[in-house]
Structures are given as structure tokens and as C-alpha cells.
Design a protein around this motif. Structure first.
Motif, PDB file in Angstrom:
ATOM      1  N   LEU A  17       0.931  -1.062   0.162  1.00  0.00           N
ATOM      2  CA  LEU A  17       0.086   0.114  -0.003  1.00  0.00           C
ATOM      3  C   LEU A  17       1.054   1.300   0.019  1.00  0.00           C
ATOM      4  N   PHE A  84      -6.957  -3.342  -4.750  1.00  0.00           N
ATOM      5  CA  PHE A  84      -7.458  -2.803  -3.351  1.00  0.00           C
ATOM      6  C   PHE A  84      -8.420  -1.838  -3.331  1.00  0.00           C
ATOM      7  N   ARG A  85      -8.301  -0.978  -4.246  1.00  0.00           N
ATOM      8  CA  ARG A  85      -9.202   0.366  -4.268  1.00  0.00           C
ATOM      9  C   ARG A  85     -10.716  -0.005  -4.551  1.00  0.00           C
ATOM     10  N   VAL A  88     -11.975  -2.018  -1.719  1.00  0.00           N
ATOM     11  CA  VAL A  88     -12.338  -1.024  -0.541  1.00  0.00           C
ATOM     12  C   VAL A  88     -13.917  -0.493  -1.076  1.00  0.00           C
ATOM     13  N   LEU A 131      -1.326  -9.451   1.399  1.00  0.00           N
ATOM     14  CA  LEU A 131      -2.529  -8.637   1.790  1.00  0.00           C
ATOM     15  C   LEU A 131      -3.749  -9.058   0.948  1.00  0.00           C
ATOM     16  N   PRO A 137     -10.415  -8.060   4.727  1.00  0.00           N
ATOM     17  CA  PRO A 137     -10.493  -7.120   3.906  1.00  0.00           C
ATOM     18  C   PRO A 137     -11.073  -5.765   4.495  1.00  0.00           C
ATOM     19  N   ARG A 139     -10.582  -4.190   6.919  1.00  0.00           N
ATOM     20  CA  ARG A 139      -9.563  -3.411   7.639  1.00  0.00           C
ATOM     21  C   ARG A 139      -8.830  -2.603   6.648  1.00  0.00           C
ATOM     22  N   LEU A 140      -9.289  -2.801   5.330  1.00  0.00           N
ATOM     23  CA  LEU A 140      -8.624  -1.861   4.251  1.00  0.00           C
ATOM     24  C   LEU A 140      -9.435  -0.820   4.072  1.00  0.00           C
ATOM     25  N   LYS A 141      -8.772   0.605   3.918  1.00  0.00           N
ATOM     26  CA  LYS A 141      -9.836   1.784   3.929  1.00  0.00           C
ATOM     27  C   LYS A 141      -8.974   2.563   3.092  1.00  0.00           C
ATOM     28  N   LEU A 149      -4.561   4.471   0.134  1.00  0.00           N
ATOM     29  CA  LEU A 149      -5.161   3.059   0.760  1.00  0.00           C
ATOM     30  C   LEU A 149      -4.302   3.133   2.025  1.00  0.00           C
ATOM     31  N   LEU A 151      -4.251   0.374   5.880  1.00  0.00           N
ATOM     32  CA  LEU A 151      -4.640  -0.918   6.596  1.00  0.00           C
ATOM     33  C   LEU A 151      -5.164  -0.338   8.125  1.00  0.00           C
ATOM     34  N   CYS A 162      -5.475   8.120   7.242  1.00  0.00           N
ATOM     35  CA  CYS A 162      -4.230   7.306   6.968  1.00  0.00           C
ATOM     36  C   CYS A 162      -3.131   7.825   7.814  1.00  0.00           C
TER      37      CYS A 162
END
Length: 186
Positions: A17, A84-85, A88, A131, A137, A139-141, A149, A151, A162
Motif C-alpha cells: 500500500l 485494493f481500491r 474497498v 494482503l 479485507p 480493515r482496508l480503507k 489506501l 490498513l 491514513c
């Protein structure tokens, strides 16, 4: 223009990330800044990740990316961000996961052995793979201020920013300014 990597630049919580966040203001085409356009910045990122990165103990010493592998790192960075985006945003697409896995595989196949160190691209690929296989998942923001991004490792999963010291304070200052303007207008 000279640029220095600081601890704030490693607010993602995992190396994959942090690498994805090397593009500042990704969603704004006018103000977007890619910190990896300069090869020296990629090399200095590896050095800074040794000091500030959350996974520095896991990977040990990170070595710079070999010149011939920099394009692979950039492909991996984009695939990581896209996958990952979308995860989320609940827009997860199997094609994004496939792209991520292909980018990881390409990096791992081309990564040279470096005595006593792990190349940044190899460590990033391993981080992205861990990851993607991770059990939580949710927890990913995405930071509502800068769009990075990250965690969320807080106990109650309530982290919003962040980095509270940077993005959280900017938001607090913005809200304070708005309240004062509204009060002055009354």
C-alpha cells in the motif's frame, strides 16, 4: 525538485500500500504527482522503507530495484492500487485480482537474488500477495482526505485517516475554519 520520504509517506501499514500511495492525489489529474517518475526516488524509497515501513522487520533490508525491473514495479503498483481500491469500494472485479496476481508473478520471476537484501519489487510483490490472501479485507480503507489506501489496525476498526497527524488535522482545521466562517456570517 528535491523530495524526501518521511514517516507519513509510509502510513499504508504494509509495503504494497505504501508503494501504491507513491502517487499523490491519484484521483486529481491536474494536481497528480507520481513520486516514482525519477529512478533516484524509487531507490530512496527503498532506503526510507527500511527506516519507516511497517513491514521492515518482516523483509529485513530492502535493496533498490534493478533498473531493468522498474517497469515491473510500476505495473505492480498500479495493479495493487486498482485491486485494493476496488475491494474497498465494493466494486471488486475478478479481472483486477487476476491483474494483481499476474503482476506479482512477473515481478517474482524476474527478481534477481541480492546477497543480504531483498529487492523492493520482490518485497512489494510478497506484501501484495499476503494482503490479497489476508483474512480481514474490511480493515482496508481509503483516506477521505488524500485518497491513500491504508490498513486499519485499530482494535475497533474505527480509524478514519491514513495519518491522524496529517490528514486528520487538516480535516479538523478545515471544519474549524468553516464553523468560524458560518459564525461570522450570522
Amino acid at each position: 525538485m528535491s523530495f524526501t520520504w518521511t514517516a507519513h509517506r509510509f502510513a499504508g501499514g504494509v509495503l504494497a500500500l505504501d508503494v501504491a500511495n507513491s502517487i499523490i492525489l491519484r484521483a486529481d489529474p491536474v494536481r497528480r504527482i507520481d513520486r516514482f517518475t525519477d529512478a533516484a526516488a524509487i531507490d530512496s524509497f527503498a532506503e526510507a522503507a527500511n527506516r519507516f515501513g511497517a513491514e521492515s522487520a518482516r523483509f529485513g533490508v530492502l535493496a533498490p530495484v534493478a533498473a531493468e525491473n522498474r517497469a515491473g514495479l510500476l505495473r505492480l503498483r498500479e495493479a495493487t492500487d486498482r485491486h485494493f481500491r476496488a475491494l474497498v469500494s465494493a466494486e471488486g472485479r475478478p479481472a483486477y485480482l487476476a491483474d494483481l496476481l499476474e503482476a506479482v508473478a512477473a515481478v517474482l520471476r524476474s527478481s534477481p537474488q541480492v546477497e543480504g537484501a531483498l529487492p523492493l519489487d520482490t518485497a512489494t510483490a510478497q506484501s501484495a500477495l499476503s494482503l490479497a490472501a489476508g483474512p480481514e479485507p474490511e480493515r482496508l480503507k481509503i483516506c477521505p482526505n488524500c485518497g491513500w489506501l491504508f490498513l486499519d489496525r485499530s482494535r475497533n476498526r474505527s480509524r478514519t485517516w491514513c495519518d491522524m497527524a496529517v490528514c486528520g488535522n487538516r480535516n479538523k482545521a478545515r471544519l474549524h475554519y468553516q464553523r468560524n466562517r458560518e459564525d461570522a456570517g450570522r
